[in-house]
Enzyme design. Structure first.
Site, short mmCIF file in Angstrom:
data_model
loop_
_atom_site.label_atom_id
_atom_site.label_comp_id
_atom_site.label_asym_id
_atom_site.label_seq_id
_atom_site.Cartn_x
_atom_site.Cartn_y
_atom_site.Cartn_z
N GLY A 244 0.67 -1.08 0.00
CA GLY A 244 -0.05 -0.10 0.13
C GLY A 244 0.96 1.32 0.15
N GLY A 473 1.34 -6.51 3.98
CA GLY A 473 2.48 -7.02 3.63
C GLY A 473 3.64 -6.85 4.78
N ARG A 619 10.24 -1.92 21.76
CA ARG A 619 10.19 -3.30 21.70
C ARG A 619 10.10 -3.75 20.28
NH1 ARG A 619 9.08 -6.82 25.73
NH2 ARG A 619 7.55 -5.12 26.63
N ILE A 620 11.12 -4.74 19.83
CA ILE A 620 10.73 -5.15 18.33
C ILE A 620 9.94 -6.36 18.58
CG2 ILE A 620 11.92 -5.80 16.33
CD1 ILE A 620 12.38 -2.88 17.00
N LEU A 621 8.99 -6.33 18.22
CA LEU A 621 7.87 -7.48 18.37
C LEU A 621 8.09 -8.69 17.66
CD1 LEU A 621 4.60 -4.98 17.94
CD2 LEU A 621 5.60 -5.78 20.47
N GLN A 629 10.78 -4.89 7.19
CA GLN A 629 10.12 -3.77 6.86
C GLN A 629 11.42 -2.64 6.57
OE1 GLN A 629 6.91 -2.38 6.76
NE2 GLN A 629 6.72 -4.58 6.16
N GLY A 693 6.98 1.89 15.96
CA GLY A 693 6.54 1.30 14.64
C GLY A 693 7.99 1.35 13.77
N VAL A 694 8.12 0.50 13.01
CA VAL A 694 9.37 0.56 12.11
C VAL A 694 8.87 0.58 10.49
CG1 VAL A 694 10.84 -0.67 13.73
CG2 VAL A 694 9.61 -1.95 12.13
N GLU A 696 7.98 2.66 8.65
CA GLU A 696 8.29 3.86 7.92
C GLU A 696 9.85 4.35 8.24
OE1 GLU A 696 3.85 5.49 7.00
OE2 GLU A 696 5.16 6.60 8.49
MO1 MOS Z 1 1.27 5.56 5.31
S1 MOS Z 1 2.09 6.63 4.14
O1 MOS Z 1 0.35 6.43 6.53
O2 MOS Z 1 0.78 4.09 4.54
#
Ligand code: MOS
Length: 738
Positions: A244, A473, A619-621, A629, A693-694, A696
């Site tokens: 996406g 994904g 923490r890396i889940l 990613q 999060g990772v 992005e």
């Molecule tokens: Mo993201 S660019 O918020 O899928």
């Protein structure tokens, strides 16, 4: 469950399942072709027929007339939807307002018709017979030309257009070392593997949409509003998504037109946006022009920093927030960031992986490389000297929740062998190749979003989780299963995860790299509720019960959880709601990118030889999917640095290279070696998962590391992305290039 104070010790800390590298549990379905994607719902809609989208041939103007006689009479044609027969649509929502054009045309390739036929080929053939008369108008297609008319945007992102602290102008004027440079980044396309696709079916007034969408609850609401029907009448199903990158945060023309088409012909309709239509019909990452000014002392310590950003969008659209990271990344008492938005009549600009930082760092991190050189300070050391442990616009009253930025720089540099870099550009030669190394910081905001889930256990002790969370994904299925397994003390194989259905509790969805942390926190909340019910059934105290090996235990008593579930199973539902910890603490993810390139001394061809990065993101889940990613995002960073560009035809207002043959992205051969290190970190202010999060972070700064490596290899400083051979050759004279 409300999360409004830092997390204390909890069952996730056991780390028996969460935090362990796990293969993706949806992997076998993906690789055997048994995971049904939106266009493949033959099972659910076996009688579906095919729609073909007709896009506008002009960028701006008006449809004067549509002659559909020939198309209507073509073999197999069942119906044609245009603005003339689509019925009333609510266009008050920017997310769907442009999905069906006419009579006004707002951008090139905007959908103006859907031709529906018994086969895809018949629909496509008939689409060519549609005669549309346009009255074109003059449009604005050139960001640089429209800079003067750009205004401070009022809305469009979570912060003001401009921020100020101290007195930038005065501090910059007196700084002994000054950098003042302009950088540009082009329009980019998400280029995800699966184009936008939908199968739609009506049953009375109930609409079911099998579609490829990151945000199920948002999109079900958007579609209902657009069609002027209650949200309960829309079921949106999106369990598998072939990528996406932000292109599927909102519904696109396939979804709306499939719904309208299915209503018109009275049977299910499938619509995919054909690959050559994707770049102009859908959204893209907008181009930017950026000015970065940095004033520092002779040791490279920043006193003044400013970042001005220009981007453009359709009327009502938002800016590319490329100065975001500059508000938080480096120290300096005197600060200024601005965003200006021009009106352009190009296709809609919108979010693409790390909107803001991904292109903001392409500018800022090259400027930092320029500062390092001007001060004669090593670029890694320069960044360490400018670390700050609080929000530098606010001051120490707003500390970072966690910030292992310096550790990322140091450990990343060690692993990469940074000490072998020659500080002077153009000095290292291996055969035909000039070799150089570059570094850049990685930074991406940490966002959190309310997220719900339902979780149940059956008589055999098997656990099922349901949430409308999506897996684009990224590995959502697996981390959600890991979370449920950890919370209930069962093995991963004893968990089934069902995602992406608007009938399930609304989740955070997948966006802004908030999905992993938020959605697992929602599962954590639901699992607490289920643990309470199980404890009650067992006659145990909920806060003393221990869940392990499929059992609930208290002291020396234990019972299999399945035995407590009863015949119907035992279910619980809850959601995580986030308080103000994200306001009280600056929350972000950090890293450092390193890159080694070779530049051909004759042809100026750039080859990335190695990349390495160190990252701190709580923490890396699941270290396995997290690494995927990050390496995928680093690859996109290479694309941004070296090849990705939607070329604008500024006469007619469209992207010329609108297919995968001419919109270039890196392939395996372009990426020889990527090393990823995750630092040990728990962020107790971020969520009960102590994760961030990772998804992005890996793209943020990666391209700048490539650019800085090219400079180190050649002595040629390029500031207009992508950094292509022609631009290097133009500047070749007097450089290390032959
Ligand atoms: Mo993201 S660019 O918020 O899928």
């Amino acid at each position: 469950m409300k999360f409004d104070s830092p997390a204390t010790s909890n069952p996730i800390d056991r780390g028996r399942v969460v935090g362990i590298p796990q293969d993706r549990i949806d992997g076998p379905a993906k690789v055997t072709g048994t995971a049904p994607y939106a266009y493949e719902r033959h099972d659910a809609a076996p009688s579906a027929v095919y729609g073909w989208i007709v896009g506008s041939a002009i960028a701006k103007g008006r449809i004067k007339a549509i002659d559909s006689q020939a198309a209507q009479a073509a073999p197999g044609v069942l119906g044609i939807v245009t603005h003339q027969n689509a019925g009333p649509l609510d266009k008050g929502n920017m997310n769907t307002a442009h999905l069906l054009g006419g009579p006004q045309i707002e951008h090139f390739e905007q959908a103006v018709a859907l031709v529906i036929a018994d086969t895809l080929e018949n629909a496509r053939d008939a689409a060519r017979l549609l005669r549309i008369d346009y009255a074109p108008e003059k449009g604005r297609f050139d960001l640089a030309a429209e800079m003067g008319s750009a205004v401070a945007p009022e809305t469009g992102f979570g912060g003001p257009a401009d921020t100020r602290a101290g007195d930038f102008d005065a501090a910059f004027a007196r700084a002994p070392v000054r950098i003042d440079q302009r950088y540009t980044t082009p329009d980019q396309s998400h280029a995800m593997l699966e184009p936008h696709a939908t199968t739609a079916a009506w049953n009375g007034d109930q609409l079911t949409l099998w579609t490829s969408n990151q945000m199920v609850s948002w999109s079900a609401g958007d579609l209902a509003k657009t069609l002027r029907i209650p949200k309960e009448n829309v079921r949106l199903v999106s369990p598998y998504i072939g990528g996406g990158f932000g292109a599927k945060l909102f519904l696109r023309a396939d979804a709306l037109l499939a719904a309208l088409g299915a209503r018109t012909v009275g049977r299910p309709v499938k619509v995919a946006i054909a690959r050559p239509q994707v770049p102009n019909n859908t959204t893209h990452r907008p181009a930017t022009i950026q000015r970065v000014r940095i004033g520092a002392n002779r040791n490279g310590v920043i006193d003044a920093i400013a970042h001005d950003v220009w981007s453009g969008d359709l009327p009502g659209g938002g800016p590319e927030t490329a100065a975001q990271q500059t508000r938080l990344l480096y120290r300096g008492d005197h600060r200024l960031t601005t965003h200006r938005l021009a009106t352009l009549d190009l296709p809609e600009g919108n979010a693409m992986r790390a909107p803001g930082e991904a292109v903001g760092l392409l500018a800022l991190e090259v400027a930092m490389d320029e500062l390092a050189e001007a001060c004669n300070v090593d670029p890694v050391e320069l960044r360490i000297r400018n670390d700050v442990q609080h929000d530098p616009e606010v001051g120490p009253s707003r500390p970072f929740s966690s910030r292992k930025f310096v550790e990322c720089l140091r450990q990343g540099a060690d692993r990469f062998g940074w000490s072998r870099r020659h500080p002077k550009p153009g000095q290292v030669r291996e055969g035909r190749w000039l070799v150089g190394m570059g570094v850049a910081s990685a930074f991406r905001n940490n966002l959190v979003a309310r997220s719900g889930a339902r979780i149940g256990v059956d008589g055999k002790g098997h656990v099922t989780v349901e949430t409308d969370m999506t897996d684009i994904g990224t590995g959502s299925y697996t981390i959600i299963a890991q979370t449920a397994a950890e919370m209930l003390g069962v093995p991963l194989a004893a968990v089934t995860v069902r995602l992406g259905d608007s009938r399930f509790p609304a989740s955070s969805g997948s966006g802004g790299q908030w999905g992993a942390n938020s959605s697992t926190s929602g599962v954590y909340a639901a699992a607490w509720a289920l643990r309470g019910k199980l404890a009650e059934k067992a006659g145990f105290a909920p806060d003393q019960a221990v869940f392990e090996d499929g059992m609930i235990r208290q002291g020396n008593q234990s019972k299999p959880i399945g035995s407590l579930a009863g015949r119907e199973g035992l279910w619980a539902e809850d959601q995580i709601e986030f308080g103000d910890l994200a306001k009280r603490y600056a929350q972000a993810t950090f890293g450092a990118h390193f890159c080694e390139v070779g530049v051909d001394i004759d042809t100026a061809e750039v080859r990335v030889r190695r990349m390495g990065g160190a990252f701190a993101a709580g923490r890396i889940l699941n270290p396995k999917s997290a690494r995927s990613q990050v390496i995928g995002a680093m690859t996109m960073g290479v694309g941004a640095a070296l090849m990705e560009e939607l070329s604008v035809d500024t006469r007619f207002g469209f992207f010329v290279n609108h297919d995968m043959a001419e919109y270039l992205v890196p392939v395996h051969a372009d990426i020889p070696e990527q090393d990823v290190l995750f630092l040990d970190e728990l962020d107790d202010k971020s969520s009960p998962m102590k994760a961030k999060g990772v998804g992005e972070l890996g793209i943020c700064g990666a391209g700048a590391a490539v650019a800085n490596a090219i400079y180190n290899a050649t002595g040629i400083r390029l500031r207009d992305y992508p950094l292509t051979i022609d631009k290097l050759l133009e500047r070749g004279e007097g450089s290390a290039l032959a």
